[in-house]
Scaffold this motif. Structure first.
Motif, PDB file in Angstrom:
ATOM      1  N   ASP A   1       1.175  12.533 -12.047  1.00 27.26           N
ATOM      2  CA  ASP A   1       2.484  12.420 -12.695  1.00 27.26           C
ATOM      3  C   ASP A   1       2.749  10.962 -13.055  1.00 27.26           C
ATOM      4  O   ASP A   1       2.112  10.060 -12.527  1.00 27.26           O
ATOM      5  CB  ASP A   1       3.577  12.907 -11.733  1.00 27.26           C
ATOM      6  N   ALA A   2       3.710  10.791 -13.959  1.00 29.86           N
ATOM      7  CA  ALA A   2       4.107   9.435 -14.319  1.00 29.86           C
ATOM      8  C   ALA A   2       4.574   8.715 -13.069  1.00 29.86           C
ATOM      9  O   ALA A   2       5.317   9.263 -12.262  1.00 29.86           O
ATOM     10  CB  ALA A   2       5.228   9.478 -15.347  1.00 29.86           C
ATOM     11  N   SER A   3       4.119   7.472 -12.896  1.00 29.46           N
ATOM     12  CA  SER A   3       4.508   6.793 -11.658  1.00 29.46           C
ATOM     13  C   SER A   3       5.751   5.965 -11.916  1.00 29.46           C
ATOM     14  O   SER A   3       5.872   5.306 -12.938  1.00 29.46           O
ATOM     15  CB  SER A   3       3.369   5.913 -11.152  1.00 29.46           C
ATOM     16  N   PRO A   4       6.694   6.009 -10.963  1.00 26.71           N
ATOM     17  CA  PRO A   4       7.957   5.309 -11.149  1.00 26.71           C
ATOM     18  C   PRO A   4       7.755   3.801 -11.156  1.00 26.71           C
ATOM     19  O   PRO A   4       6.896   3.274 -10.444  1.00 26.71           O
ATOM     20  CB  PRO A   4       8.780   5.744  -9.941  1.00 26.71           C
ATOM     21  N   LEU A   5       8.579   3.140 -11.953  1.00 28.21           N
ATOM     22  CA  LEU A   5       8.411   1.707 -12.177  1.00 28.21           C
ATOM     23  C   LEU A   5       8.673   0.909 -10.903  1.00 28.21           C
ATOM     24  O   LEU A   5       7.967  -0.052 -10.616  1.00 28.21           O
ATOM     25  CB  LEU A   5       9.369   1.263 -13.283  1.00 28.21           C
ATOM     26  N   ASP A   6       9.702   1.342 -10.110  1.00 28.65           N
ATOM     27  CA  ASP A   6      10.106   0.532  -8.966  1.00 28.65           C
ATOM     28  C   ASP A   6       8.982   0.389  -7.956  1.00 28.65           C
ATOM     29  O   ASP A   6       8.601  -0.715  -7.589  1.00 28.65           O
ATOM     30  CB  ASP A   6      11.341   1.163  -8.318  1.00 28.65           C
ATOM     31  N   ALA A   7       8.412   1.544  -7.526  1.00 24.28           N
ATOM     32  CA  ALA A   7       7.363   1.499  -6.516  1.00 24.28           C
ATOM     33  C   ALA A   7       6.142   0.766  -7.060  1.00 24.28           C
ATOM     34  O   ALA A   7       5.509  -0.046  -6.370  1.00 24.28           O
ATOM     35  CB  ALA A   7       6.981   2.906  -6.082  1.00 24.28           C
ATOM     36  N   ARG A   8       5.820   1.062  -8.370  1.00 24.37           N
ATOM     37  CA  ARG A   8       4.665   0.401  -8.966  1.00 24.37           C
ATOM     38  C   ARG A   8       4.894  -1.108  -9.002  1.00 24.37           C
ATOM     39  O   ARG A   8       3.997  -1.892  -8.728  1.00 24.37           O
ATOM     40  CB  ARG A   8       4.459   0.948 -10.374  1.00 24.37           C
ATOM     41  N   GLY A   9       6.138  -1.497  -9.368  1.00 24.61           N
ATOM     42  CA  GLY A   9       6.449  -2.921  -9.445  1.00 24.61           C
ATOM     43  C   GLY A   9       6.252  -3.611  -8.106  1.00 24.61           C
ATOM     44  O   GLY A   9       5.610  -4.665  -8.026  1.00 24.61           O
ATOM     45  N   VAL A  10       6.790  -2.967  -7.027  1.00 18.83           N
ATOM     46  CA  VAL A  10       6.628  -3.554  -5.693  1.00 18.83           C
ATOM     47  C   VAL A  10       5.147  -3.674  -5.366  1.00 18.83           C
ATOM     48  O   VAL A  10       4.687  -4.703  -4.835  1.00 18.83           O
ATOM     49  CB  VAL A  10       7.347  -2.680  -4.638  1.00 18.83           C
ATOM     50  N   ALA A  11       4.368  -2.623  -5.694  1.00 19.46           N
ATOM     51  CA  ALA A  11       2.940  -2.639  -5.383  1.00 19.46           C
ATOM     52  C   ALA A  11       2.258  -3.785  -6.116  1.00 19.46           C
ATOM     53  O   ALA A  11       1.442  -4.513  -5.531  1.00 19.46           O
ATOM     54  CB  ALA A  11       2.310  -1.303  -5.765  1.00 19.46           C
ATOM     55  N   PHE A  12       2.608  -3.975  -7.400  1.00 21.00           N
ATOM     56  CA  PHE A  12       1.932  -5.016  -8.168  1.00 21.00           C
ATOM     57  C   PHE A  12       2.295  -6.402  -7.650  1.00 21.00           C
ATOM     58  O   PHE A  12       1.435  -7.279  -7.553  1.00 21.00           O
ATOM     59  CB  PHE A  12       2.267  -4.898  -9.663  1.00 21.00           C
TER      60      PHE A  12
ATOM     61  N   PHE B   1       0.829  -1.202   0.000  1.00 20.26           N
ATOM     62  CA  PHE B   1       0.000   0.000   0.000  1.00 20.26           C
ATOM     63  C   PHE B   1       0.870   1.261   0.000  1.00 20.26           C
ATOM     64  O   PHE B   1       0.623   2.200  -0.764  1.00 20.26           O
ATOM     65  CB  PHE B   1      -0.923   0.007   1.221  1.00 20.26           C
ATOM     66  N   PHE B   2       1.894   1.259   0.847  1.00 20.29           N
ATOM     67  CA  PHE B   2       2.729   2.464   0.874  1.00 20.29           C
ATOM     68  C   PHE B   2       3.554   2.597  -0.396  1.00 20.29           C
ATOM     69  O   PHE B   2       3.881   3.709  -0.812  1.00 20.29           O
ATOM     70  CB  PHE B   2       3.589   2.492   2.134  1.00 20.29           C
ATOM     71  N   ALA B   3       3.866   1.461  -1.051  1.00 18.84           N
ATOM     72  CA  ALA B   3       4.523   1.549  -2.355  1.00 18.84           C
ATOM     73  C   ALA B   3       3.616   2.260  -3.343  1.00 18.84           C
ATOM     74  O   ALA B   3       4.072   3.073  -4.161  1.00 18.84           O
ATOM     75  CB  ALA B   3       4.886   0.158  -2.856  1.00 18.84           C
ATOM     76  N   CYS B   4       2.305   1.992  -3.289  1.00 18.30           N
ATOM     77  CA  CYS B   4       1.344   2.701  -4.150  1.00 18.30           C
ATOM     78  C   CYS B   4       1.411   4.201  -3.881  1.00 18.30           C
ATOM     79  O   CYS B   4       1.427   5.014  -4.807  1.00 18.30           O
ATOM     80  CB  CYS B   4      -0.078   2.226  -3.876  1.00 18.30           C
ATOM     81  N   LEU B   5       1.425   4.563  -2.566  1.00 13.87           N
ATOM     82  CA  LEU B   5       1.454   5.993  -2.237  1.00 13.87           C
ATOM     83  C   LEU B   5       2.751   6.642  -2.730  1.00 13.87           C
ATOM     84  O   LEU B   5       2.749   7.798  -3.154  1.00 13.87           O
ATOM     85  CB  LEU B   5       1.320   6.198  -0.731  1.00 13.87           C
ATOM     86  N   VAL B   6       3.870   5.897  -2.664  1.00 16.18           N
ATOM     87  CA  VAL B   6       5.123   6.441  -3.174  1.00 16.18           C
ATOM     88  C   VAL B   6       5.021   6.659  -4.681  1.00 16.18           C
ATOM     89  O   VAL B   6       5.549   7.623  -5.229  1.00 16.18           O
ATOM     90  CB  VAL B   6       6.299   5.490  -2.837  1.00 16.18           C
ATOM     91  N   ALA B   7       4.290   5.743  -5.343  1.00 15.90           N
ATOM     92  CA  ALA B   7       4.207   5.812  -6.811  1.00 15.90           C
ATOM     93  C   ALA B   7       3.327   6.962  -7.276  1.00 15.90           C
ATOM     94  O   ALA B   7       3.406   7.361  -8.433  1.00 15.90           O
ATOM     95  CB  ALA B   7       3.671   4.486  -7.352  1.00 15.90           C
ATOM     96  N   LEU B   8       2.488   7.503  -6.401  1.00 15.51           N
ATOM     97  CA  LEU B   8       1.511   8.500  -6.847  1.00 15.51           C
ATOM     98  C   LEU B   8       1.957   9.907  -6.466  1.00 15.51           C
ATOM     99  O   LEU B   8       2.327  10.165  -5.324  1.00 15.51           O
ATOM    100  CB  LEU B   8       0.155   8.229  -6.192  1.00 15.51           C
ATOM    101  N   SER B   9       1.915  10.804  -7.438  1.00 15.49           N
ATOM    102  CA  SER B   9       2.114  12.212  -7.121  1.00 15.49           C
ATOM    103  C   SER B   9       1.397  13.030  -8.186  1.00 15.49           C
ATOM    104  O   SER B   9       1.138  12.546  -9.280  1.00 15.49           O
ATOM    105  CB  SER B   9       3.604  12.553  -7.086  1.00 15.49           C
TER     106      SER B   9
END
Lengths: 477, 203
Positions: free
Chosen positions: A435-446, A335-343
Motif C-alpha cells: 500500500d501507499a506508505s504514509p509520509l509521516d512515518a516514511r519521513g521519520v524513517a528517512f 526501524f519501527f517507523a519503517c514498519l509503520v510505513a509498510l502495509s
C-alpha cells in the motif's frame, strides 16, 4: 533551598505536568475530534520541556528527591525529543486505523514525565514513583487498541510481568532502606562507604533485577518479544526508545550515586546480566520469523552492550552507555517507523516473508531498513558502529577485554539475522504490491536513516562532549 | 503480666489465626471475612505501637474499601476456587522452596537487625505534635514532591481505566434533564377530541 527555587529546578517536570492537565481538560471538552490539536500541543509541551531542561537551573531539590544535573539534562532532552517523534509517528497512524483518541498523546506525556522523574531520581521513593508512572502509562499504551486481542494480550502480559518486577524492585528498595536507614541516595552512599553488608547487597541485587526487568535485560526479558509482537507497531516505536534510555540512566543513577562504595559488588551483577543479554539476544534472535520479535531480541542484545559500558564502573563507561543508547534509540525508532510505513492490503507487514523483494517495491524504505540493520549490526560507518566502539573501548580500559570479545562474538552471531533481512529485501522475489506508505512515518524513517549515516559524524562531535559532561555528573572515576 | 501484654498476645494470636484461616477457609467469602478480621486486629496492634494514624488508615482504607471490594469481586465473579486449589499438592515442593528462601531471608534480616539494630534510629524526642500531625507536617513539606508525583500515578490509573473500558454505545436512551424541565403543557400535551366509542387512538 526555597520552595520556588525547588520548583524552578523541576521546571521541565512542572511544564509537563501542567501541560498534561491542560490538554486533558481540552481533550475532555473537544473529544476524540481534538486528537490532532492535543497531539500538537503535547509535542509543543515536550519540546518546551526539553528546552527548559537545557536552559533551566540545575541542582538538587525537594530534600534531594529530585536531582537535575548534566546527566539528567542530557537524558531528558533525548527522551523528550524522542517521545515527540513517537507522537509524529503515532498520531497519523491512529487516524488511519480509525482509533483516534485524545488520551494517546496525554499518556505519552505521562510516560515522558515518568521517564524524566526516573533520570532525576535522587531517592528510592522518586525512583519507584518514576518507574511506576512510566510503566503504567506504557501498559495502557500497549493495550491501547483494546479491540485487537493481540494488543490486549500484550498489554496484560506487560502489566502482570511489570507488576512482578515492581514487586522485586520494591523488595530490594525496602531492604536497602532497612539497612541504610534512609531512602536518599546520598545517605545510602554514606552508609555503604565502608563497604556494603550482606543485607545491603541483597537489596542491591533485587534493585538491579527490578530495573533490569524494565530495560528488558536477560534473564528478565521474557515479556519483551511477546509485547513487541502484540502491541501496535507505532506504540512499540515509542516504548522501545525513551523508556530504555531512562532505565539505563536510572541504573547509572542508583548505582553510581547510591552505591559508589560498592562498585566491585554491582559490577559483578552487571557483567553477568550484560553477558547473558548479549548472548541470548544474538542466539534467540536467529530463530525468529517475525520482525518485531526479531527486533525485540535485538534490543535485548543492545541493552546488553549498553550494560557492558556501565559494568566497567568508570566515567568513561557511563559515557559509552549514554552515547550507545542515544544512537541506538534513534536507529530503533527509525526501524519501527519503517514498519509503520509498510502495509499490504491494509495488513501490517511484519514477517520476513512480507519483506521479500521490498527493494523493488519501495526502494526508499528498503534502503532505510538496510541502513538500520547494518547500523544495529555494528557495521562502520553507521551510527551503531560508533556506539559499540565507545562501549568496547570503555570495557577494555576497565580490564574487561574478555567481555568486549564476547560482545564482538555475539555481534557476529547477530549479523546473521540482520543480513538475512537485507538479503530478503534485496534479492528475494517480490510478493505483490504494498500500500501507499504514509509520509509521516516514511519521513521519520528517512531522517533517522540520514542520522545513522552521514549526520552521525558531525553529531558525534556534539554528543561526545555533552555525554562526557553528563557522565562526569555521576562522580565515578 | 500487665494489661498491655495481654492485649498484645490476644491481638497477635487472633491476627495469626485469622490470617491462617484466610488461606485455608473453603469458602472464599469466609476468606475475605477473615481477612477483614486480620486487618482489624492489625489496626489494634498499630494502636498499641502508638501509630494511631496507621491504625485508622488500615481500618478506613483496607477494611472499608479494599476488603469490601474483594468481597464484591468474589461474589460477582463466581470463581471456582476448588479447581484453583487442585494443584496445591503438586506445587507444594516448589512453593516450599520459595517459602524456605523467604524464611531464610527474614531470619537473616531479623538477626542482623537484632545484632546491630537498624542502621539509623531517629528519635524525634518528645514532640508537641501527635502522630497524625507529624505525618501531615512532613507529607506536605519534605515529601511534597513524592506526594504530587503519586497523584500523577493515580491520574494515569484513571485515564487508563477510562481508555481501556469505557465504550460509547450509540442509540442508548439517556435522561436529559434540560429537555425534561423545558417541557411544558403546550408541547407535552395534546388534547384529543372525537374519540369514537369502541375504538382506540393512534398516538
Amino acid at each position: 533551598m526555597t520552595f520556588s527555587g525547588a520548583l524552578s529546578v523541576a521546571l521541565p517536570e512542572l511544564i509537563l505536568s501542567v501541560g498534561i492537565l491542560a490538554l486533558l481538560v481540552v481533550g475532555a471538552f473537544v473529544g476524540d475530534k481534538g486528537t490532532r490539536p492535543v497531539a500538537l500541543g503535547a509535542g509543543l509541551v515536550l519540546v518546551t520541556s526539553a528546552a527548559a531542561a537545557c536552559f533551566g537551573p540545575q541542582g538538587a531539590a525537594f530534600n534531594n528527591g529530585f536531582v537535575e544535573d548534566q546527566a539528567a539534562v542530557f537524558a531528558k532532552v533525548v527522551i523528550y525529543l524522542v517521545s515527540a517523534v513517537g507522537l509524529i509517528i503515532a498520531e497519523p497512524w491512529l487516524k488511519r486505523v480509525n482509533g483516534s483518541r485524545f488520551e494517546y498523546p496525554i499518556l505519552v506525556l505521562l510516560a515522558a514525565l515518568g521517564m524524566g522523574m526516573m533520570v532525576s531520581a535522587g531517592n528510592l521513593i522518586s525512583l519507584y514513583i518514576g518507574v511506576e508512572l512510566q510503566s503504567l502509562a506504557l501498559y495502557v499504551l500497549a493495550a491501547f487498541r483494546r479491540d485487537d486481542p493481540r494488543a490486549s494480550e500484550a498489554g496484560l502480559k506487560y502489566f502482570i510481568l511489570g507488576a512482578l518486577s515492581s514487586g522485586i524492585l520494591l523488595y530490594g528498595a525496602s531492604l536497602i532502606y532497612g539497612f541504610a536507614g534512609s531512602t536518599r541516595f546520598t545517605d545510602i552512599a554514606a552508609a555503604v562507604q565502608s563497604g556494603a553488608g550482606t543485607g545491603l547487597i541483597f537489596g542491591l541485587v533485587f534493585l538491579i533485577c527490578g530495573i533490569a526487568f524494565k530495560v528488558s535485560a536477560a534473564p528478565f526479558h521474557m515479556w519483551t518479544p511477546d509485547v513487541y509482537e502484540g502491541a501496535p507497531t507505532a506504540v512499540v516505536a515509542f516504548l522501545t526508545a525513551g523508556p530504555k534510555l531512562a532505565g539505563m540512566v536510572l541504573f547509572a543513577r542508583a548505582l553510581a550515586n547510591g552505591f559508589p562504595g560498592a562498585v566491585e559488588q554491582w559490577r559483578q551483577v552487571l557483567i553477568a546480566i550484560a553477558l547473558i543479554s548479549m548472548l541470548w539476544g544474538a542466539f534467540a534472535g536467529l530463530a525468529q520469523t517475525n520482525l518485531k520479535r526479531l527486533w525485540a531480541y535485538s534490543s535485548i542484545a543492545n541493552v546488553g552492550y549498553a550494560l557492558v559500558g556501565l559494568a566497567s564502573g568508570t566515567q568513561e563507561g557511563v559515557q559509552a552507555m549514554l552515547v550507545f543508547m542515544t544512537l541506538y534509540i534513534i536507529d530503533v525508532t527509525g526501524f519501527f517507523a519503517c514498519l509503520v510505513a509498510l502495509s499490504r492490503d491494509g495488513r501490517p507487514m511484519e514477517t520476513f516473508e512480507d519483506m521479500a523483494g521490498l527493494f523493488k517495491e519501495r526502494p526508499g524504505v528498503a534502503a532505510a531498513m538496510t541502513i538500520f540493520s547494518l547500523s544495529a549490526l555494528g557495521m562502520p560507518p553507521f551510527s551503531g558502529f560508533w556506539g559499540k566502539v565507545y562501549v568496547f573501548k570503555a570495557a577494555a580500559a576497565a580490564n574487561l577485554q574478555w567481555l568486549a570479545a564476547i560482545g564482538l562474538l555475539s555481534s557476529v552471531v547477530a549479523a546473521f539475522y540482520y543480513l538475512r533481512l537485507i538479503k530478503t529485501m534485496w534479492f528475494d522475489p517480490t510478493r505483490g504490491t504494498t500500500d501507499a506508505s504514509p509520509l509521516d512515518a516514511r519521513g521519520v524513517a528517512f531522517v533517522a536513516a540520514a542520522f545513522s549515516f552521514p549526520v552521525v559524524m558531525p553529531a558525534l562531535a556534539l554528543i561526545d562532549p555533552l555525554s562526557k559532561a553528563a557522565a562526569s555528573a555521576f562522580g565515578l572515576n | 503480666m500487665d494489661l498491655q501484654a495481654i492485649a498484645f498476645y490476644v491481638l497477635s494470636a487472633v491476627t495469626i489465626g485469622s490470617a491462617l484461616m484466610v488461606v485455608t477457609a473453603r469458602n472464599p467469602v469466609h476468606s475475605v471475612l477473615f481477612l477483614i478480621t486480620t486487618f482489624f486486629t492489625c489496626a489494634g496492634l498499630f494502636v498499641m505501637l502508638g501509630a494511631e494514624f496507621l491504625a485508622m488508615l488500615l481500618v478506613v482504607v483496607y477494611v472499608g474499601a479494599v476488603a469490601v471490594l474483594f468481597l464484591f469481586v468474589v461474589m460477582m465473579l463466581d470463581v471456582d476456587f476448588g479447581s484453583l486449589r487442585s494443584g496445591f499438592a503438586r506445587y507444594l515442593p516448589i512453593g516450599g522452596v520459595a517459602a524456605a528462601v523467604l524464611l531464610g531471608e527474614m531470619i537473616l534480616v531479623a538477626s542482623a537487625v537484632g545484632d546491630r539494630g537498624a542502621a539509623v534510629t531517629t528519635h524525634y524526642g518528645a514532640s508537641p505534635y501527635s502522630n497524625t500531625e507529624q505525618i501531615g507536617r512532613v507529607l506536605y513539606t519534605d515529601y511534597i514532591y513524592f506526594f504530587e508525583a503519586a497523584g500523577m500515578v493515580l491520574l494515569v490509573a484513571m485515564i487508563g481505566a477510562i481508555v481501556l473500558t469505557l465504550r460509547h454505545k450509540p442509540g442508548i436512551k439517556r435522561q436529559v434533564i434540560a429537555d425534561q424541565t423545558a417541557r411544558s403543557a403546550s408541547n407535552g400535551m395534546r388534547i384529543i377530541t372525537d374519540v369514537k366509542i369502541g375504538q382506540g387512538i393512534d398516538a
